[in-house]
Scaffold this motif. Sequence first.
Motif, mmCIF file in Angstrom:
data_model
loop_
_atom_site.group_PDB
_atom_site.id
_atom_site.type_symbol
_atom_site.label_atom_id
_atom_site.label_comp_id
_atom_site.label_asym_id
_atom_site.label_seq_id
_atom_site.Cartn_x
_atom_site.Cartn_y
_atom_site.Cartn_z
ATOM 1 N N ARG A 193 0.825 -1.216 0.000
ATOM 2 C CA ARG A 193 0.000 0.000 0.000
ATOM 3 C C ARG A 193 0.858 1.265 0.000
ATOM 4 N N ILE A 194 1.942 1.245 0.733
ATOM 5 C CA ILE A 194 2.807 2.428 0.782
ATOM 6 C C ILE A 194 3.483 2.661 -0.563
ATOM 7 N N LEU A 195 3.901 1.587 -1.213
ATOM 8 C CA LEU A 195 4.614 1.730 -2.484
ATOM 9 C C LEU A 195 3.700 2.099 -3.648
ATOM 10 N N GLN A 196 2.458 1.665 -3.627
ATOM 11 C CA GLN A 196 1.550 1.864 -4.763
ATOM 12 C C GLN A 196 0.378 2.783 -4.415
ATOM 13 N N VAL A 197 0.615 3.814 -3.648
ATOM 14 C CA VAL A 197 -0.470 4.669 -3.163
ATOM 15 C C VAL A 197 -1.201 5.383 -4.301
ATOM 16 N N GLU A 198 -0.492 5.785 -5.353
ATOM 17 C CA GLU A 198 -1.142 6.529 -6.436
ATOM 18 C C GLU A 198 -2.098 5.655 -7.231
ATOM 19 N N LYS A 199 -1.776 4.385 -7.366
ATOM 20 C CA LYS A 199 -2.606 3.487 -8.168
ATOM 21 C C LYS A 199 -3.795 2.939 -7.392
ATOM 22 N N ILE A 200 -3.652 2.793 -6.088
ATOM 23 C CA ILE A 200 -4.666 2.097 -5.302
ATOM 24 C C ILE A 200 -5.813 3.001 -4.871
ATOM 25 N N TYR A 201 -5.525 4.215 -4.447
ATOM 26 C CA TYR A 201 -6.538 5.041 -3.788
ATOM 27 C C TYR A 201 -7.050 6.169 -4.663
ATOM 28 N N GLN A 202 -8.315 6.524 -4.409
ATOM 29 C CA GLN A 202 -8.931 7.662 -5.077
ATOM 30 C C GLN A 202 -8.550 8.920 -4.303
ATOM 31 N N LEU A 203 -8.107 9.924 -5.027
ATOM 32 C CA LEU A 203 -7.636 11.133 -4.359
ATOM 33 C C LEU A 203 -8.787 11.938 -3.776
ATOM 34 N N ARG A 204 -9.842 12.077 -4.520
ATOM 35 C CA ARG A 204 -10.951 12.931 -4.059
ATOM 36 C C ARG A 204 -11.723 12.308 -2.912
ATOM 37 N N ALA A 205 -11.814 10.994 -2.877
ATOM 38 C CA ALA A 205 -12.592 10.331 -1.828
ATOM 39 C C ALA A 205 -12.009 10.612 -0.447
ATOM 40 N N PHE A 206 -10.693 10.695 -0.348
ATOM 41 C CA PHE A 206 -10.052 10.977 0.944
ATOM 42 C C PHE A 206 -10.470 12.347 1.455
ATOM 43 N N TYR A 207 -10.447 13.345 0.594
ATOM 44 C CA TYR A 207 -10.807 14.689 1.021
ATOM 45 C C TYR A 207 -12.307 14.813 1.300
ATOM 46 N N GLU A 208 -13.126 14.028 0.598
ATOM 47 C CA GLU A 208 -14.563 14.027 0.882
ATOM 48 C C GLU A 208 -14.851 13.439 2.258
ATOM 49 N N VAL A 209 -14.166 12.356 2.598
ATOM 50 C CA VAL A 209 -14.348 11.743 3.918
ATOM 51 C C VAL A 209 -13.875 12.692 5.012
ATOM 52 N N CYS A 210 -12.757 13.337 4.787
ATOM 53 C CA CYS A 210 -12.254 14.301 5.777
ATOM 54 C C CYS A 210 -13.235 15.457 5.949
ATOM 55 N N LYS A 211 -13.844 15.887 4.866
ATOM 56 C CA LYS A 211 -14.809 16.979 4.945
ATOM 57 C C LYS A 211 -16.066 16.535 5.698
ATOM 58 N N LYS A 212 -16.513 15.279 5.484
ATOM 59 C CA LYS A 212 -17.700 14.758 6.169
ATOM 60 C C LYS A 212 -17.506 14.715 7.680
ATOM 61 N N PHE A 213 -16.310 14.337 8.118
ATOM 62 C CA PHE A 213 -16.061 14.193 9.546
ATOM 63 C C PHE A 213 -15.433 15.430 10.174
ATOM 64 N N GLY A 214 -15.262 16.493 9.404
ATOM 65 C CA GLY A 214 -14.748 17.744 9.946
ATOM 66 C C GLY A 214 -13.255 17.732 10.221
ATOM 67 N N ILE A 215 -12.520 16.877 9.512
ATOM 68 C CA ILE A 215 -11.076 16.815 9.681
ATOM 69 C C ILE A 215 -10.447 17.808 8.722
ATOM 70 N N LYS A 216 -9.619 18.683 9.251
ATOM 71 C CA LYS A 216 -8.992 19.689 8.403
ATOM 72 C C LYS A 216 -7.671 19.149 7.869
ATOM 73 N N VAL A 217 -7.596 19.010 6.555
ATOM 74 C CA VAL A 217 -6.401 18.499 5.895
ATOM 75 C C VAL A 217 -6.053 19.468 4.785
#
Length: 179
Positions: A113-137
């Motif tokens: 997971r650490i080596l292939q982070v760009e291929k595995i994860y959606q970039l926008r979904a992380f920021y959407e989840v952070c916005k839903k829970f009020g986490i400032k990133v």
Amino acid sequence: MNKKVNEILNVVETICVLIVVSCMTFAIVLHYAENFSFLPFCMGGLQILGVLSTVIVVSIELFLFYLEVRKFRFFTVGYYVLELVTTMFINSKFPFSGLVVLTSFSILKNVFRILQVEKIYQLRAFYEVCKKFGIKVKRPVVRRRKAVSAVSVSEKNSKKTTRTKKEKSLDTKTSKSYA
């Protein structure tokens, strides 16, 4: 997903897996200790620490599973099935070796997971989840390139000629009004 956050989550998950395995090992050793007066207290503490670490591992796994691209979700489910079957098979041959298999599979998965982070994860979904829970990133700054329109030489010349004609007409009007 942010590389630094991914790295932190995977390292925390690996540490928690190691804590769970060590708590299980210490509980087995303490169970067979005969003359240990603080046995109930230590067993309870190990159980609480193990449960908290397991909750952290499961929550990180679910969070990262939610952020994965659809193609990698199928690979993840297949990986979990392979891990379970391998653990059951090796544990049936060698008792208590399932913990080693689970630990090694978890570490391999986290390194991948650490080596292939760009291929595995959606970039926008992380920021959407952070916005839903009020986490400032802080989002990474993506600079847009300005579109440069190609202006031909004839267009430049035509603009210059129209300007000069306008200037001439203004000059003639002002010179007539003074006369």
